[in-house]
Write an enzyme that holds these catalytic residues in place. Structure first.
Site, PDB file in Angstrom:
ATOM      1  CE  LYS A  77      -7.255  -2.184   0.648  1.00 26.58           C
ATOM      2  NZ  LYS A  77      -6.454  -1.002   0.247  1.00 26.58           N
ATOM      3  CB  SER A 152      -5.543   0.560   3.806  1.00 27.99           C
ATOM      4  OG  SER A 152      -5.694   0.606   2.400  1.00 27.99           O
ATOM      5  CB  SER A 176      -3.307   1.407   0.472  1.00 28.78           C
ATOM      6  OG  SER A 176      -3.733   2.167   1.567  1.00 28.78           O
TER       7      SER A 176
HETATM    8  N1  GLN Z   1      -2.562   6.143   4.543  1.00 28.09           N
HETATM    9  C1  GLN Z   1      -3.273   6.745   3.474  1.00 28.09           C
HETATM   10  C2  GLN Z   1      -4.667   7.100   3.926  1.00 28.09           C
HETATM   11  O1  GLN Z   1      -5.004   6.757   4.992  1.00 28.09           O
HETATM   12  C3  GLN Z   1      -3.273   5.868   2.268  1.00 28.09           C
HETATM   13  C4  GLN Z   1      -4.363   4.882   2.211  1.00 28.09           C
HETATM   14  C5  GLN Z   1      -4.521   4.216   0.880  1.00 28.09           C
HETATM   15  O2  GLN Z   1      -3.643   4.261   0.028  1.00 28.09           O
HETATM   16  N2  GLN Z   1      -5.696   3.646   0.668  1.00 28.09           N
HETATM   17  O3  GLN Z   1      -5.418   7.710   3.245  1.00 28.09           O
END
Ligand code: GLN
Length: 481
Positions: A77, A152, A176
């Site tokens: 990532k 994400s 994410s």
């Molecule tokens: N959807 C969540 C957010 O936008 C989780 C994102 C994540 O786990 N990095 O914060």
């Protein structure tokens, strides 16, 4: 070359001399060339990968010690630092940022002779759950390219599911890793808080986030966890797991284990297909000898609100450094007074990060903190107490990973609240620090559904055993790519 094998099968094949790292990595690069225009998992591809694989083959031939990964191609990532490589967080702000050091997970995987095949797409600074907030365009779900792959760590899940790598390393602040794993039919793991060092992970909300692997099988996750977990002097939140072996006894089964079905995660708003899949998973676990019973976690209904309040606050502080002076320098200071310079620079953030910055400035501010930030911390504490109580009675908890099926690209992008609600089943593990896993379980209209299991802190091994047991009951279709 069969790119569909698991990481453990790959290791065996290379050890037996049936395939070479070079051939496998070269075929993986071909697959990326063939497919990535369609699915857009990669932000950059490692030009040196085949050369690195050749070197590993040479080491194998000459009988030198070779690390446990034997040159397997892993995608990373783009919020994890690899020394000398671009690390953009899918943001214009860091478009040209080259990491000056390796994240601890990267160091550990290098020592094991993994090959970093490329950096993969994500929502900007890991804020989002569809990959649509990447400044470099969305990734697409390999099961149907009109649909979001989740996020994400969307690029991670897409690259594993479309055979563009063997495994991927993502990060999970509120789901994410697990959300895109569920949407793309891969395994996704969020370990106990502190099990994997966050050194070299660009922080979003550091008090709750963890790095985690995305793989094709539960065993592959256990294999990678063995390599990347453990105490790290560079991250003082890491815990000493005494070199636990997550792979040994993974097939112990779950006979007699008590599993709590989280009532608040199978109620209002759940897609009927997701509910059916969850019921089927429960009945399969019962057939394997588990005892399943409903449990109520009252605080779950406040968890999304608490999560976004806490994470926006931490993000507001973590992202304060992106001011075009310390990072992201691309226009000179002459002609500006301080505030106008900073506000011009900060306009490089996309809409979602901007939203979080505004929220993160407001909720902890004097006069408002008691109403928002401190209240959110109270919810976090109460939720943790509730979950700890539940683990006195149950060994594991279960829910669908995401209450809905993958949706179309663009469908929810203008409706942040409905997007935030998609996180309802994943944020609890982060707010409480507990480990959780998503495993591919079913499909509806060709779109994947994942099942989530949770365990108590430091019971990662038990969690992987249960996930493995459930995984063995599932046969799924091949990705249509
Ligand atoms: N959807 C969540 C957010 O936008 C989780 C994102 C994540 O786990 N990095 O914060």
């Amino acid at each position: 070359m069969n790119l569909k094998i698991s990481a453990l099968e790959y290791v065996q094949e290379v050890k037996n001399g049936n395939i070479s790292a070079e051939d496998f990595v070269a075929s993986t690069i071909d697959q990326i060339k063939k497919i990535d225009d369609k699915v857009h998992a990669f932000l950059s591809v490692n030009d040196d990968a085949v050369q690195q694989a050749q070197n590993i083959d040479k080491k194998i031939k000459s009988g030198e010690n070779v690390g446990d990964c034997f040159g397997m191609p892993i995608s990373i990532k783009d919020n994890l630092c690899i020394k000398g490589s671009k690390t953009t967080c899918a943001s214009k702000m860091l478009e040209n940022f080259v990491a000056p050091y390796d994240a601890t997970v990267i160091t550990k995987l290098k020592q094991q002779d993994a090959i970093f095949i490329g950096k993969v797409n994500m929502d900007e600074f890991a804020m989002g759950l569809t990959t649509e907030f990447s400044a470099f365009g969305p990734s697409k779900n390999p099961w149907n390219i009109d649909y979001v792959p989740g996020g994400s760590s969307g690029g991670s899940a897409v690259s594993v599911s479309a055979f563009e790598c063997m495994a991927s390393i993502g990060s999970d602040t509120g789901g994410s890793v697990r959300n895109p794993a569920s949407f793309c039919s891969t395994v996704g793991y969020k370990p106990t808080y502190g099990l994997i060092s966050r050194f070299g992970l660009i922080s979003y909300a550091n008090s709750i986030e963890q790095i985690g692997p995305l793989t094709r099988t539960v065993k592959d996750t256990a294999f990678l966890l063995n390599l990347i977990s453990g105490i790290d002097p560079n991250d003082n939140t890491t815990i000493d797991n005494q070199n636990e072996d997550y792979l040994s006894d993974i097939d112990s089964g779950i006979e007699g284990k008590k599993i709590g079905i989280i009532k608040e995660m199978i109620g209002e708003g759940i897609d009927p297909a997701v509910l059916n899949a969850t019921k089927e998973a429960i009945s399969k676990l019962e057939k394997l000898g588990a005892i399943c019973e409903e449990v109520s976690l009252d605080m779950v209904k406040y968890s999304v609100a608490a999560y976004y309040t806490i994470t926006a606050t931490e993000a507001g502080s973590n992202l304060a450094r992106y001011d075009n002076l310390r990072y992201g320098y691309d226009f000179p200071v002459e002609g500006y007074e301080f505030n106008s310079y900073i506000s011009k620079a900060r306009r490089k953030f996309g809409p979602e990060v901007t939203r979080r910055m505004i929220l993160g400035g407001f909720v902890p501010s004097a006069g408002h903190a008691g109403k928002y930030f401190l209240k959110a911390l109270k919810v976090k504490n109460k939720l943790t107490k509730e979950v700890n109580e539940a683990f006195k009675k149950f060994d594991l908890l279960i829910s669908p990973t995401v209450p809905v099926l993958p949706f179309k690209i663009g469908e929810k992008i203008d409706d942040p609240i409905s997007l935030f609600l998609v996180d309802i089943n994943t944020v609890t593990a982060n707010l409480t620090g507990k480990p959780a896993i998503s495993i591919p379980f079913a499909h509806s209209n060709g779109l994947p559904i994942g099942i989530q299991l949770f365990a108590d802190s430091n019971h990662d091994k038990l969690l992987l055993q249960a996930a493995y047991a459930l995984e063995q009951t599932v046969t799924l279709p091949e990705v249509p790519i």
